[in-house]
Design an enzyme around this catalytic site. Structure first.
Site, PDB file in Angstrom:
ATOM      1  N   TYR A 270      28.311  42.103  47.416  1.00  0.00           N
ATOM      2  CA  TYR A 270      29.486  41.267  47.184  1.00  0.00           C
ATOM      3  C   TYR A 270      30.077  40.878  48.543  1.00  0.00           C
ATOM      4  O   TYR A 270      30.676  41.713  49.232  1.00  0.00           O
ATOM      5  CB  TYR A 270      30.547  42.006  46.382  1.00  0.00           C
ATOM      6  CG  TYR A 270      30.204  42.278  44.935  1.00  0.00           C
ATOM      7  CD1 TYR A 270      29.076  41.737  44.330  1.00  0.00           C
ATOM      8  CD2 TYR A 270      31.033  43.081  44.153  1.00  0.00           C
ATOM      9  CE1 TYR A 270      28.774  41.990  43.002  1.00  0.00           C
ATOM     10  CE2 TYR A 270      30.745  43.331  42.813  1.00  0.00           C
ATOM     11  CZ  TYR A 270      29.615  42.784  42.244  1.00  0.00           C
ATOM     12  OH  TYR A 270      29.332  43.040  40.926  1.00  0.00           O
TER      13      TYR A 270
ATOM     14  N   LEU B  92      35.899  37.897  29.918  1.00  0.00           N
ATOM     15  CA  LEU B  92      36.552  36.598  29.767  1.00  0.00           C
ATOM     16  C   LEU B  92      35.595  35.442  30.054  1.00  0.00           C
ATOM     17  O   LEU B  92      36.034  34.300  30.265  1.00  0.00           O
ATOM     18  CB  LEU B  92      37.774  36.504  30.680  1.00  0.00           C
ATOM     19  CG  LEU B  92      38.893  37.513  30.416  1.00  0.00           C
ATOM     20  CD1 LEU B  92      40.068  37.272  31.350  1.00  0.00           C
ATOM     21  CD2 LEU B  92      39.349  37.467  28.961  1.00  0.00           C
TER      22      LEU B  92
ATOM     23  N   SER C  22      39.648  32.791  29.142  1.00  0.00           N
ATOM     24  CA  SER C  22      40.889  33.422  29.608  1.00  0.00           C
ATOM     25  C   SER C  22      42.119  32.760  29.006  1.00  0.00           C
ATOM     26  O   SER C  22      43.210  33.317  29.021  1.00  0.00           O
ATOM     27  CB  SER C  22      40.974  33.333  31.138  1.00  0.00           C
ATOM     28  OG  SER C  22      41.096  31.977  31.539  1.00  0.00           O
TER      29      SER C  22
END
Length: 331
Positions: free
Chosen positions: A56, A206, A212
């Protein structure tokens, strides 16, 4: 904050975990100060499970978390770390490395970047097709025996791979996408996990923001945002998918909650062996998600949710086609 245990051998963690990937550029530009404040807010709210990956931001995410966590009681939170996803200097993906020597090498770097002496749950991000899963898991087992890792996790693998890995060493949990839009795990993977006593950590609850309640058809993903390449956000699919969100919004309004809260509560209601991750990048989004763990869904509520978003209703794959072959299940 409620707690749940990841499988029969895993740790007790908060029922809602924090997925930190979005704080390192996956969805475009981020605010470093807000990211740090959001992690602090999550911890103060009782969130104990923090999920990251060594790829990441090419280590950025681990370094960010180390800054936030420094000085906190190490037993007050659990770190879940994915490893092995290869990246290039242009941020391109280059496959998976699950070789035993890579496991130990990558673990050493993660321990250093995170400034910790152990990882609570260590998992290959994807299956390396060139390396038997037994070898990868066997190397993590050695690191458990040496005290550097507490539990073994898996990510995005099929039922057969889960069985093979679990035969080498008990697996605490499988991390996989699970949401109202992505329910393929229900056919074979979830029953396998329950048979073996393995937990499920759900990401993408989501749909990367699609359900969302805050995404609109006119919204476009900015530079560096993964969603610019996501089939479910493409021009030919997004309006259909947002119509599902509007149907879900009507259920949420009748329940007195937001669409996002309803989506999280639905995943939580699928079993006490499931922990949902919220990929909040801001305190505002985190604050919205937290009450979902207290939302009680009745049988009638669940039926209305199913009617609004039936299984298989989403249009478009959950990843671009180049990534789909590396997944344990499809949509």
């Amino acid at each position: 904050m409620q707690t749940r245990t990841l499988g029969s051998t895993g740790p007790a963690v908060s029922a809602l975990g924090l997925g930190a990937m979005g704080m390192s550029g996956a969805y475009g530009a981020t605010d470093r100060a807000e990211s740090i404040a959001t992690v602090h807010a999550a911890l103060e709210a009782g969130v104990t499970l923090i999920d990251t990956g060594d790829f990441y931001g090419m280590g950025h995410n681990e370094l960010l978390l180390a800054e936030v966590l420094r000085g906190r009681d190490r037993d007050s939170y659990q770190l879940s770390v994915k490893f092995g996803q290869l990246r290039g200097p242009g941020h391109e993906f280059g496959g998976q490395d699950g070789r035993p020597e890579a496991v130990k090498n990558l673990l050493a770097y993660s321990l250093t970047r995170l400034d910790t002496d152990h990882i609570d749950i260590y998992r290959p991000a994807r299956l390396d097709p060139a390396v038997p899963i037994e070898e990868t898991v066997g190397a993590i087992k050695e690191m458990i025996d040496a005290g550097y890792v507490r539990h073994i996790g898996l990510s995005e693998v099929d039922a057969a791979t889960i069985r093979r890995a679990h035969a080498v060493h008990p697996v605490a949990d499988l991390q996989i996408e699970y949401s109202l839009l992505s329910r393929a795990v229900e056919a074979e993977i979830l029953p396998t996990l329950r048979e073996l006593g393995i937990g499920l950590t759900a990401y993408g609850v989501l749909g990367r923001g699609l359900i969302s309640g805050h995404w609109s058809a006119g919204h476009s993903a900015g530079p560096g945002d993964f969603r610019a390449f996501s089939p479910r956000f493409s021009s030919e699919n997004v309006e259909h998918n947002l119509a599902l969100v509007e149907a879900l919004r009507r259920v949420a309004e009748a329940k007195g909650c937001t669409v996002a809260q309803l989506a999280f509560a639905w995943v939580a209601a699928q079993g006490e062996d499931i922990v949902a991750l919220v990929g909040a990048r801001t305190r505002e989004r985190l604050a919205e998600a937290l009450p979902a763990m207290e939302l009680n869904l009745t049988a009638d509520d669940l039926a209305e949710i199913e009617k609004a978003v039936p299984p298989g209703a989403a249009r478009g794959d959950r990843y671009p086609s180049a990534f789909m072959s590396g997944l344990g299940v499809g949509n």
